[in-house]
Design an enzyme around this catalytic site. Structure first.
Site, mmCIF file in Angstrom:
data_model
loop_
_atom_site.group_PDB
_atom_site.id
_atom_site.type_symbol
_atom_site.label_atom_id
_atom_site.label_comp_id
_atom_site.label_asym_id
_atom_site.label_seq_id
_atom_site.Cartn_x
_atom_site.Cartn_y
_atom_site.Cartn_z
ATOM 1 N N CYS A 281 46.383 40.962 34.352
ATOM 2 C CA CYS A 281 46.806 39.567 34.418
ATOM 3 C C CYS A 281 46.698 38.904 33.057
ATOM 4 C CB CYS A 281 45.952 38.830 35.440
ATOM 5 S SG CYS A 281 44.199 39.197 35.311
ATOM 6 N N ARG B 98 48.505 36.490 37.913
ATOM 7 C CA ARG B 98 48.054 37.750 38.515
ATOM 8 C C ARG B 98 49.207 38.695 38.835
ATOM 9 N NH1 ARG B 98 45.766 38.626 44.635
ATOM 10 N NH2 ARG B 98 45.035 40.760 44.395
ATOM 11 N N LEU B 99 48.929 39.994 38.603
ATOM 12 C CA LEU B 99 49.822 41.033 39.091
ATOM 13 C C LEU B 99 49.136 41.729 40.255
ATOM 14 C CD1 LEU B 99 52.394 42.780 38.806
ATOM 15 C CD2 LEU B 99 51.012 44.347 37.444
ATOM 16 N N ILE C 35 49.008 44.689 42.744
ATOM 17 C CA ILE C 35 49.599 46.019 42.724
ATOM 18 C C ILE C 35 49.933 46.514 44.130
ATOM 19 C CG2 ILE C 35 49.106 48.437 42.202
ATOM 20 C CD1 ILE C 35 47.948 47.606 39.633
ATOM 21 N N ASN D 176 40.554 38.937 33.330
ATOM 22 C CA ASN D 176 41.653 39.866 33.061
ATOM 23 C C ASN D 176 41.040 41.228 32.769
ATOM 24 O OD1 ASN D 176 43.921 41.237 32.116
ATOM 25 N ND2 ASN D 176 43.742 40.366 30.070
ATOM 26 N N ASP E 163 36.767 43.660 42.236
ATOM 27 C CA ASP E 163 35.805 43.688 41.143
ATOM 28 C C ASP E 163 35.596 42.293 40.564
ATOM 29 O OD1 ASP E 163 38.405 43.705 40.145
ATOM 30 O OD2 ASP E 163 37.940 44.956 38.416
ATOM 31 N N SER F 80 46.231 56.963 29.753
ATOM 32 C CA SER F 80 46.748 57.419 28.461
ATOM 33 C C SER F 80 45.638 58.097 27.664
ATOM 34 C CB SER F 80 47.320 56.244 27.658
ATOM 35 O OG SER F 80 46.284 55.560 26.971
#
Length: 655
Positions: free
Chosen positions: A29, A77-78, A80, A103, A128, A391
């Site tokens: 976010c 906010r994203l 998911i 974030n 969290d 990654s």
């Protein structure tokens, strides 16, 4: 293994339960806020709303606000998986006294939650975010070293009127702020600060750093008065409006830091540690995958993740018309070995070119690492398939993966070759140097190595971190009034040392947060994709500086302990190949598609002289070198100018 229909149904229910359990775990976010010393926070509602709007790519699914006279917060906010409102932010505790805007992710939140439950605290969500809120209520700054994750957040106590603003240990998540005598404003990006009416004035110090390094190091931003909170730092605003900025974490290294002298034991410990770091980042059963470039770092992460996730989704990017730089063959070997569900995005450099303006327009400040273009297009295509990705970022800085690390190691060996190259330097300078041919690139590297031989370790580090030397930047810029340049530079290059681990520590403090992590954050956020970095689990980083440099590099190998520890997980062909990156075909663009934009617009004499920042005569010299048989680093210098000029137009002319 074959399952009956009933077993398959039961298995599906278990997976559904996992989804529900961890549905609000991921909190990718953007955040913003204001703490007003004179209780006038509510006067800034409209700028705060604009700030949230400017962060919508970081969090397009929900926007929330918290307002009070002293403090106001915004959160984008994203979501998911679960789009319920239970874990929306800003998040306030049951009493209404404490509010958090957050974030990032805390990967060990489940164990921390159990600690808090044992103290009698009850929770209303599985997020969290709520765990972090109650942990901070209980322990304040002391809790930060318990957190395993990446984050930036702000916490406010509405009773005491105290506020804390925090950034993670290594700067994975960004946090910028503006401070004057009346207020402090903070946000995930500069675009969240500017709506508050901040004067846009370019920092000469930042400009000087930018044209040397191709990025702007913390604590500077391109704008005077807007600063980056440094990795491992927090800001505390007391009830009497006293502002304190301090470190809660600082990575250190000395001879006493080495705890492992047994290579075999170090490998075993490293294997367990990195395996756990990867597993923690797979905690949520959500659309998740791995970047798989075909290099060692992402291949190791993929191998470990594939042990836990059946049919793990992996993603590579290749360019049809640049076969020399195409690593997808190696990525496919890894994917086959570990049975991943592999996708190759096979693109043309023309498609890369078409995404250029998307990447440039997202940048808050000039940033001229051209590999950002490849990260942007990879993120764009990957985001169509998954929402979170693992990654291999960080391994090169920790385990000596770059050419400059090999060069520094070689210099420290004091071989007869060094004397020969130093003697031959006057001749080497006359040879054609270019990034655009193998021979020219070889001469460029040898010449840079020869320059380094004549320098102290600290000055050599700075030269090799730079694309342009200080004298050339002085020639380019009209204004040479630098306030903090020398002091900040000194902080990045000291201390003087012959231990390669100190050289790597400088990369962790300078290159990693300001270049590599900034690039990945901006380009992934531009496409609403979250990137998780197991190598930057703080336990892995601290391990990397508890082993001698000889475990990382020798005459035959770089990233030695990484390769030796996980050699059984990697195809043989991968272990014995040279490191290879993708070169964006900038020179080709400069002489083709971008030529008119450069000559008739961005670097035209009319625009440059009206702008009154650069000496046009120096720009002419750079362009002349660009078109010569020995362009050297002029390609990178022209790219830095283009990026800056494009940014300048967006923020000062077309704003």
């Amino acid at each position: 293994m074959f399952l009956s229909k009933h077993q398959q149904f039961a298995y599906s229910l278990i997976n559904l339960a996992k989804l529900t359990c961890f549905s609000s775990f991921v909190t990718m976010c953007g955040i913003a806020g204001i703490h007003h010393f004179n209780n006038k926070s509510l006067d800034f509602k409209l700028p705060l709303q604009k700030a949230a709007q400017n962060l919508n790519k970081r969090g397009p699914d929900h926007t929330g606000f918290y307002y009070s006279e002293k403090v106001s917060f915004a959160h984008a906010r994203l979501s998911i998986i679960d789009t319920s409102n239970a874990a929306n932010q800003p998040f306030t505790d049951k009493s209404g006294r404490y509010t958090l805007v957050f974030n990032g992710e805390v990967f060990n939140f489940k164990s921390l939650k159990k600690e808090l439950e044992n103290k009698g605290i009850t929770f209303s969500t599985e997020s969290d975010t709520e765990v972090l809120l109650y942990l901070f209520i209980e322990e304040k700054i002391a809790c930060l070293n318990k957190l395993n994750g990446f984050f930036s957040f702000a916490f406010h106590d509405n009773k005491t009127q105290e506020t804390f603003i925090v950034r993670d240990r290594f700067g994975v998540k960004p946090l910028v702020y503006f401070l004057d005598e009346e207020k402090i404003i903070f946000g995930s990006e500069i675009k969240a600060i500017l709506p508050f009416g901040i004067k846009k004035e370019i920092s000469e110090d930042a400009l000087h750093f930018y044209f040397q390094l191709n990025y702007i190091p913390h604590p500077l931003t391109i704008f005077k008065g807007i600063n980056k909170l440094e990795p491992g730092q927090y800001i505390f605003i007391s009830k009497d409006n006293k502002v304190t900025i301090d470190n809660y974490y600082k990575l250190e290294y000395s001879n006493n830091s080495v705890k492992f002298n047994d290579y075999s034991k170090a490998k075993n410990y490293f294997r367990d540690l990195l395996t756990d770091a990867v597993n923690k980042r797979l905690i949520a059963d959500v659309p998740l995958g791995c970047f798989l470039s075909g290099g060692i770092d992402s291949s190791v992460i993929t191998a470990l993740a594939a042990k836990e996730v059946k049919n793990l989704r992996t993603f590579s990017i290749g360019f049809k018309d640049e076969p020399f730089f195409d690593e997808t063959r190696f990525a496919e070997l890894v994917a086959k070995k570990h049975n991943t569900n592999h996708t190759v995005f096979s693109l043309t450099t023309n498609e890369l070119y078409e995404s250029l303006h998307s990447a440039l327009s997202y940048m808050d400040e000039p940033f001229a690492d051209s590999s950002a273009l490849a990260v942007n297009i990879l993120s764009e295509y990957t985001a169509k398939k998954v929402t979170a990705i693992l990654s291999g970022d960080g391994a090169d800085e920790l385990f000596a993966g770059y050419n400059k690390h090999k060069a520094e190691y070689t210099i420290l060996q004091n071989s007869w070759k060094n004397s020969l190259i130093k003697t031959a330097h006057p001749v080497l300078k006359t040879l054609p140097q270019s990034r655009n041919s193998s021979t020219g690139n070889f001469f460029r590297k040898v010449n840079k190595y020869a320059e380094g031989l004549r320098m102290t370790s600290s000055n050599r580090y700075w030269r090799w971190a730079s694309y342009c030397n200080e004298e050339d930047v002085d020639s380019l810029l009209k204004n040479k009034t630098f306030v903090n340049y020398k002091k900040l530079k000194s902080g990045f290059i000291n201390p003087e040392s012959k231990d390669l681990n100190n050289f790597l520590l400088k990369d962790v403090n300078l290159v990693l947060p300001n270049d590599m992590l900034t690039k990945v954050d901006w380009m992934s956020m531009n496409n609403s994709l979250e990137v998780r970095t197991p190598f930057l689990d703080y336990r892995v980083v601290e391990f990397a500086f508890s082993i001698p440099a000889s475990f990382k590099i020798d005459a035959k190998s770089q990233k030695k302990i990484l390769k030796d520890t996980f050699s059984d997980e990697l195809p043989h062909e991968l272990l014995h190949r040279n490191k290879q990156g993708f070169e964006v075909p900038l020179l080709k663009w400069f002489k083709g598609d971008l030529k008119s934009w450069i000559e008739n617009d961005l670097l035209s004499k009319k625009f440059v002289e009206e702008q009154n920042i650069f000496n046009y005569s120096e720009i002419k010299t750079i362009l002349k070198q660009l078109n010569s048989a020995s362009p050297g680093d002029s390609v990178a210098r022209v790219w830095a100018l283009i990026v800056f000029q494009n940014w300048y137009k967006n923020y000062f002319i077309n704003a």
